[in-house]
Design an enzyme around this catalytic site. Structure first.
Site, short mmCIF file in Angstrom:
data_model
loop_
_atom_site.label_atom_id
_atom_site.label_comp_id
_atom_site.label_asym_id
_atom_site.label_seq_id
_atom_site.Cartn_x
_atom_site.Cartn_y
_atom_site.Cartn_z
N ASP A 92 0.86 -1.17 0.00
CA ASP A 92 0.00 0.00 0.00
C ASP A 92 0.90 1.23 0.00
O ASP A 92 2.07 1.17 0.39
CB ASP A 92 -0.94 -0.02 1.21
CG ASP A 92 -2.15 0.90 1.00
OD1 ASP A 92 -3.04 0.94 1.86
OD2 ASP A 92 -2.18 1.61 -0.05
N SER A 93 0.36 2.35 -0.45
CA SER A 93 1.20 3.51 -0.80
C SER A 93 1.43 4.49 0.34
O SER A 93 2.22 5.41 0.20
CB SER A 93 0.55 4.25 -1.98
OG SER A 93 -0.83 4.40 -1.72
N GLY A 94 0.72 4.31 1.46
CA GLY A 94 1.03 5.09 2.64
C GLY A 94 0.01 6.11 3.05
O GLY A 94 -0.09 6.44 4.24
N GLY A 95 -0.78 6.64 2.11
CA GLY A 95 -1.72 7.72 2.45
C GLY A 95 -2.72 7.31 3.51
O GLY A 95 -2.97 8.03 4.47
N ASP A 146 -2.59 7.99 -2.91
CA ASP A 146 -3.93 8.57 -2.93
C ASP A 146 -4.31 9.09 -1.56
O ASP A 146 -3.58 8.93 -0.58
CB ASP A 146 -4.94 7.48 -3.36
CG ASP A 146 -5.08 6.40 -2.30
OD1 ASP A 146 -4.08 6.12 -1.61
OD2 ASP A 146 -6.18 5.84 -2.14
N GLN A 189 -11.59 6.36 -6.27
CA GLN A 189 -12.20 7.01 -5.12
C GLN A 189 -13.58 7.55 -5.53
O GLN A 189 -14.09 7.19 -6.59
CB GLN A 189 -11.28 8.13 -4.59
CG GLN A 189 -9.95 7.66 -4.02
CD GLN A 189 -10.08 6.89 -2.71
OE1 GLN A 189 -11.10 6.94 -2.03
NE2 GLN A 189 -9.03 6.16 -2.34
N GLY A 216 -11.43 3.86 -0.62
CA GLY A 216 -12.46 4.67 0.01
C GLY A 216 -13.63 3.89 0.58
O GLY A 216 -14.68 4.45 0.89
N ASP A 266 -7.46 -7.61 0.92
CA ASP A 266 -6.51 -7.68 2.03
C ASP A 266 -7.25 -7.23 3.28
O ASP A 266 -8.13 -6.34 3.18
CB ASP A 266 -5.30 -6.76 1.79
CG ASP A 266 -5.58 -5.33 2.32
OD1 ASP A 266 -6.16 -4.54 1.56
OD2 ASP A 266 -5.25 -5.06 3.49
N CYS A 304 -11.37 -28.16 8.81
CA CYS A 304 -10.10 -27.47 8.53
C CYS A 304 -8.93 -28.43 8.77
O CYS A 304 -8.95 -29.22 9.70
CB CYS A 304 -9.97 -26.26 9.47
SG CYS A 304 -8.45 -25.32 9.23
N CYS A 306 -5.69 -27.35 9.21
CA CYS A 306 -4.53 -26.62 9.72
C CYS A 306 -4.05 -27.28 11.01
O CYS A 306 -4.78 -28.08 11.63
CB CYS A 306 -4.88 -25.16 9.96
SG CYS A 306 -5.57 -24.81 11.59
N CYS A 309 -6.32 -27.20 14.11
CA CYS A 309 -7.53 -28.02 14.07
C CYS A 309 -7.24 -29.51 14.01
O CYS A 309 -8.08 -30.32 14.39
CB CYS A 309 -8.38 -27.62 12.86
SG CYS A 309 -8.97 -25.93 12.98
N HIS A 335 -4.73 -20.69 11.99
CA HIS A 335 -6.04 -21.22 11.59
C HIS A 335 -6.83 -20.19 10.77
O HIS A 335 -7.40 -20.52 9.72
CB HIS A 335 -6.89 -21.62 12.81
CG HIS A 335 -8.32 -21.78 12.42
ND1 HIS A 335 -8.77 -22.89 11.71
CD2 HIS A 335 -9.39 -20.94 12.53
CE1 HIS A 335 -10.06 -22.74 11.43
NE2 HIS A 335 -10.46 -21.56 11.91
#
Ligand SMILES: COC(=O)c1ccc(CCNc2nc3cc4nc(N)[nH]c(=O)c4cc3[nH]2)cc1
Ligand SMILES: [Zn+2]
Length: 372
Positions: A92-95, A146, A189, A216, A266, A304, A306, A309, A335
């Site tokens: 991500d760009s930071g804004g 952005d 946006q 946004g 994400d 699951c 994992c 589990c 998990h």
């Protein structure tokens, strides 16, 4: 060498099955990107993150520029080598992080100045500096710089904010160092306003970028308003390129957004809530702090595979959490990441088989089934 390419493999309504080819490997979409903010997915070895099925991680310009510094990571071979993750990384760009984390921020047309939330040192970010940092990190997918328009916003506020982000998108593209197999994504946006989302999409389409995100959203508007906005704003983005919904979300958000045409996600939810005793399962969400688990020798989620589990009981997880044992946070994080990757894999299969509607119905019925 591999050129960055999006392959659309199948559709089911608005849902898409796809594959993104990058310099660091392939991403099957719809995809969930675990968050690795400070060059680590908290509590996880990278090989175990890969074992859950994750093919791409998210990193953050804001955190890494503050500590250990982008130039330092570049000197040490770049972020992939630094954190021992050789698959794709999107940064991500930071804004957004400046606005949500730092103190004493000042925004001008040039960019933002702010004080570090770690030690109060002064920093500046601009489209040009954000591109330079993401280049130094060696990000596979770089996000344009952005401003994430706060919610709620008046139409005028949203228009002014979006138009600045579109001017910053052009500056991001001009400053981006193009490498084969790497990409710059533009960020749409416009808050909840259809005309502004269209204006933003038209500006981004003119830049002819290899991918786009819907920005946004997941800013407190709630699921219904997010879905109502996605109903019109996703189709405005070019269909032959990936569409990434930033910061989303809980499992039912992912199902609803996949059905509205989103390819990448994400969210800190599976990892952050895992460290806070929350477990996502096929039959709903559990809080392992609750005393009702103290004698329950069933697995957290019987569907699951994992380690949490297959090798441990709810009673053991409850014990670890009550005792404040690190292993409790590790196992629940592991998990939750496995659960999120299984959910994405199940949706990719459902789209391939043209039964996404049935999948969504079964998903909601199982989540609300109660008695877990
Ligand atoms: C336990 O779970 C949590 O603490 C937790 C915290 C925040 C979110 C929501 C995150 N939402 C979100 N992240 C975002 C990141 C963004 N980045 C850019 N560059 N532009 C955006 O427009 C943008 C919007 C976002 N919306 C979700 C979960
Ligand atoms: Zn599990």
């Amino acid at each position: 060498m591999t050129e960055f390419r999006y392959e659309l493999l199948a559709t089911d309504g608005k849902a898409r099955l796809g594959r993104i080819h990058t310099a660091h490997g392939v991403i099957d979409t719809p995809a969930f990107m675990p968050v690795g903010t400070a060059a680590t997915v908290k509590g996880m070895l990278p090989e175990n993150v890969a074992d859950t099925g994750a093919q791409i991680l998210l990193g953050n310009t804001y955190h890494l520029m503050l500590r250990p510094g982008a130039e330092r990571i570049a000197r040490l071979g770049g972020l992939h080598k630094f954190m021992n993750w050789d698959k794709p990384i999107l940064t991500d760009s930071g804004g957004y992080q400046v606005m949500s984390l730092s103190k004493l921020r000042k925004i001008t047309e040039d960019g933002v100045t702010f004080k570090s939330h770690i030690d109060g040192r002064k920093f500046a970010l601009s489209p040009e500096r954000s591109m330079e940092i993401q280049h130094l990190l060696g990000s596979t997918i770089t996000m344009a710089f952005d401003e994430c328009t706060p919610f709620p916003a008046t139409e005028q506020q949203a228009a002014d904010s979006m138009r600045m982000s579109m001017r910053w998108a052009k500056r991001s593209k001009d400053a981006f160092v193009n490498r084969e197999g790497y990409a710059l994504y533009g960020i749409q946006q416009g808050s909840v306003f259809e005309n502004l989302r269209r204006e933003s999409s038209e500006k981004l389409t003119e830049l002819d970028l290899p991918g786009h995100s819907v920005g946004g959203l997941a800013v407190g508007e709630g699921q219904q308003i997010m879905f109502d906005t996605l109903d019109f704003c996703v189709d405005m983005l070019p269909a032959n390129k990936p569409r990434y919904l930033m910061g989303v979300g809980k499992p039912s958000d992912l199902v609803g957004a996949v059905m509205r045409g989103i390819d990448q996600f994400d969210c800190v939810l599976p990892t952050r809530s895992g460290r806070n005793a929350q477990g996502f399962t096929h039959r709903g969400t559990l809080n392992l702090k609750n005393g009702r688990h103290r004698d329950d020798d069933r697995p957290l989620d019987d569907q699951c595979n994992c380690p949490a589990c297959t090798k441990y009981s709810r009673a053991y997880l409850h014990h670890l959490i009550k005792a404040g044992e690190i292993l409790g946070a590790v196992l629940l994080t592991w998990h939750n990441l496995a659960y999120y990757q299984d959910l994405m894999a199940d949706m990719r299969k459902a789209i391939a088989e043209g039964r996404m509607d049935a999948f969504a119905r079964d998903f909601h019925a199982a989540q609300e089934g109660g008695d877990i």
